[in-house]
Design a protein around this motif. Structure first.
Motif, short mmCIF file in Angstrom:
data_model
loop_
_atom_site.label_atom_id
_atom_site.label_comp_id
_atom_site.label_asym_id
_atom_site.label_seq_id
_atom_site.Cartn_x
_atom_site.Cartn_y
_atom_site.Cartn_z
N MET B 167 0.83 -1.20 0.00
CA MET B 167 0.00 0.00 0.00
C MET B 167 0.86 1.25 0.00
N GLY B 169 3.77 1.54 -1.30
CA GLY B 169 4.29 1.69 -2.65
C GLY B 169 3.28 2.34 -3.57
N VAL B 170 2.04 1.90 -3.47
CA VAL B 170 0.99 2.47 -4.31
C VAL B 170 0.78 3.95 -3.96
N GLN B 171 0.80 4.25 -2.65
CA GLN B 171 0.65 5.65 -2.24
C GLN B 171 1.81 6.50 -2.73
N GLY B 173 3.03 6.37 -5.43
CA GLY B 173 2.82 6.70 -6.83
C GLY B 173 3.25 5.62 -7.80
N ALA B 174 3.63 4.45 -7.29
CA ALA B 174 4.09 3.39 -8.17
C ALA B 174 2.93 2.52 -8.62
N GLY B 175 3.00 2.01 -9.85
CA GLY B 175 1.98 1.09 -10.35
C GLY B 175 2.14 -0.27 -9.70
N ARG B 176 1.12 -1.11 -9.88
CA ARG B 176 1.18 -2.42 -9.23
C ARG B 176 2.39 -3.23 -9.69
N THR B 178 5.35 -2.12 -10.81
CA THR B 178 6.57 -1.56 -10.18
C THR B 178 6.65 -1.98 -8.73
N ARG B 182 9.86 -3.99 -7.67
CA ARG B 182 10.88 -3.28 -6.89
C ARG B 182 10.72 -3.42 -5.38
N LEU B 183 9.51 -3.69 -4.92
CA LEU B 183 9.30 -3.71 -3.47
C LEU B 183 9.01 -5.11 -2.94
#
Lengths: 354, 274
Positions: B167, B169-171, B173-176, B178, B182-183
């Motif tokens: 979550m 990561g999404v906040q 600004g990364a797409g699902r 990415t 990356r995470l």
């Protein structure tokens, strides 16, 4: 940026959790969503962040309707309760991550300067090379804050940010978060179940229960004039004591157990016999006032600067008193202490304040 | 650490129980370098002639070709199992997939299913598609049989990654994709390493499928090659030669285990450490 919820509704599996909620947070304001677990405060927060989709109503940032935008396009910074740092990245990389993704992504070399700036603001310059596992709880908290702020979001959302810290750090981070929010001038929402956090950090407090906002007011005002019994009981530590009884005579209050107190002057004119709940905060018993309540001390809790007493004024009726530290009264002593009747809070049978 | 009982009896039992194994491994190694007089157990002279198969194809056939085939099979296993498991397990662990429960149950059933019972059906399918007696056919069959295990293991690793990281990561600004790449993927790396090694070893050790589904000699893998050494109708087996080829076949396995033994234990731990 001003944030506004209009008739916001959210349901899980068809069961509505929040219905028609309206909330407005002014530009640069810090607002607390305060309430017991399961009251819908985190749901509201995640809906603003875009993690949950709203089932009805609108979420506006300034004039823009964000209701149907995905999280990535809302430009919201979120600090999670467990910080959610990326364990395989250094602090530098953690903070730089939001800058390296999305449409306007930067090259890695370009992120050094903004990361340094935000690190200076948050006082973590010397930690940039470390990994999250090498940081203390408070430091992790700061990194999470830095990561949430580095993109200069329109709104900062804090989900129980202090819950995982020990008492001393909590005190420190409380003022730190407030300082950073003030310096950046960002609109912020703090979700917490701790009334001390909500009152000490925020411009205004919205108190929630069962998916509904009961009252929104600045902390002091809310403490002084709560709209309902629930709000009065939620704010204040040590908590308020409620006495169930009924109106007697012109301006009196009597409990079945035998305790009688005068009502505040402003409540003159209630019909005699009407049932009533009186709220007595501990600071309004034992210090000053015209009325008197006497009883036996059943419990003494020294807190250093202050001492907390429980006084049984009638069988089963215990009033709480907080006073500057004193040692002349002990358990078992009989005392007659003043009650500040003008500051008593009165609630009707439905719990609404009179 | 304080012990409230003596470790000595326990050690003794372990040594006694594993003694036959150790003796056998000892002789496996010893016999490849020595000769013993007929009828005797203990060797009396040192020799390297059992290892001549490495460069002399007239001895037993081309061992390097078989090794290459085994390597191809093992590497394909690793590639297929890793790529499909990481993506499929993520979907099953995190996404609102239609029929998710069905997939989960299916994977669990397939995981416990005795694969050999499918062999006749598989033979017909391969025959029909023209993949019978090809390396690709073996790879596809072996890969699909291994996938339930891989997906199940990787799902366990994904389940252990905190939801908030995703979550966050999404906040940020990364797409699902990415976020996953990356995470999340770095968090399950211990699982990837262990699963990769397992898949490789499983491919390397496979005998039944290549034996049945690809009997031609030009795509013979090492296990089949080894079997031919004693299964042939020639008179008098050369046991020392058999052991040498066997040791040659086992060496990569032992080496991998030595290098990755700690990582392999991760699979049974099933998660990342904070």
């Amino acid at each position: 940026m001003r944030l506004q919820l209009e008739n916001f509704t959210k349901a899980f599996d068809g069961v509505p959790v929040i219905e028609d909620m309206n909330l407005q947070v002014e530009d640069g304001e810090m607002l607390a969503l305060l309430g017991p677990s399961g009251c819908g405060k985190s749901t509201t927060l995640f809906a603003i962040a875009g993690i949950y989709r709203a089932d009805g109503g609108r979420i506006l940032f300034g004039e823009r309707d964000m209701s149907n935008l995905p999280s990535q396009r809302r430009n919201v910074g979120v600090v999670f309760q467990n910080y959610a740092l990326y364990p395989h990245m250094s602090v530098q990389e953690n903070i730089a991550f939001p800058l390296t993704v999305g449409k306007n992504r930067m090259r890695k070399a370009d992120t050094v300067r903004p990361v340094r700036e935000i690190a200076e603001l948050i006082h973590i310059e010397e930690l940039l090379a470390r990994k999250p596992a090498q940081l203390s709880g408070g430091q992790q908290q700061r990194v999470a804050l830095a990561r949430a702020l580095v993109r200069r979001p329109d709104v900062l959302l804090l989900d129980e940010p202090l819950a995982n810290l020990d008492a001393k750090l909590r005190l420190e981070m409380r003022s730190e978060i407030r300082r950073i929010q003030r310096e950046t001038g960002i609109t912020a929402i703090l979700v917490t179940h701790d009334q001390v956090e909500a009152m000490s950090m925020c411009d205004r407090v919205a108190i929630m229960n069962k998916g509904e906002i009961l009252q929104i007011a600045p902390p002091t005002e809310m403490y002084r004039s709560p709209v309902s019994r629930f709000v009065a009981g939620f704010l204040g530590n040590p908590p308020i004591v409620f006495l169930d009884g009924h109106v007697t005579g012109e301006c009196g209050f009597t409990m079945e157990q035998g305790l009688s107190l005068p009502l505040p002057q402003r409540l003159r004119g209630l019909s005699s016999g009407q049932s009533l709940t009186l709220g007595v905060r501990p600071e309004h018993f034992g210090t000053s006032g015209a009325a008197v309540a006497s009883g036996k001390v059943t419990f003494v809790e020294p807190q250093g600067r202050e001492t907390l007493f429980d006084v049984e004024t009638a069988p089963g009726v215990v009033l709480r008193s907080i006073q500057p530290a004193r040692q002349d009264v002990g358990i078992g002593d009989t005392v007659s202490w003043p009650v500040d009747a003008e500051h008593l809070l009165a609630f009707d049978a439905a719990g609404t304040r009179l | 650490m304080t012990r409230n009982f003596s470790m000595l009896p326990l050690l003794l039992v372990i040594v006694l129980v594993s003694l036959p194994l150790m003796v056998m491994y000892g002789f496996l190694v010893l016999d490849t370098f020595t000769d013993a007089p007929p009828g005797e157990l203990w060797p009396d002279r040192f020799t390297l002639r059992h290892w001549r198969f490495l460069f002399d194809p007239t001895e037993v056939g081309n061992v390097w070709a078989a090794s290459f085939n085994s390597l191809v099979l093992a590497c394909s296993m690793m590639a297929i199992v890793l790529s499909v498991s990481t993506t499929a397990a993520y979907a099953i662990s995190r996404l609102h997939l239609p029929f998710r429960r069905f997939f989960l149950a299916g994977i669990l059933v397939m995981h416990g299913f005795p694969a050999v019972t499918l062999i006749i059906g598989v033979f017909f399918v391969l025959n029909l598609t023209g993949l019978y007696d090809t390396m690709i056919g073996v790879i596809l069959v072996k890969g699909s049989l291994m996938l339930p295990f891989g997906i199940w293991i990787m799902k366990g690793f994904y389940d252990a990654v905190p939801w908030e990281i995703e979550m966050a990561g999404v906040q940020d600004g990364a797409g699902r994709f990415t976020v996953w790449w990356r995470l999340i993927l770095p968090q399950v790396r211990p699982g990837l390493v262990a699963l990769g090694v397992f898949a490789f070893l499983d491919g390397w050790g496979e005998y039944v499928l290549p034996r049945i589904l690809a009997p031609s000699s030009d795509i013979q893998v090492l296990s089949v090659f080894l079997n031919e050494l004693i299964a042939g109708d020639q008179l008098g087996y050369d046991f020392n030669l058999f052991k040498s080829v066997g040791l040659f076949y086992t060496l990569p396995v032992i080496l991998l285990y030595l290098i990755f033994q700690n990582r392999l234990m991760n699979i049974f731990g099933g998660g990342t450490k904070g």
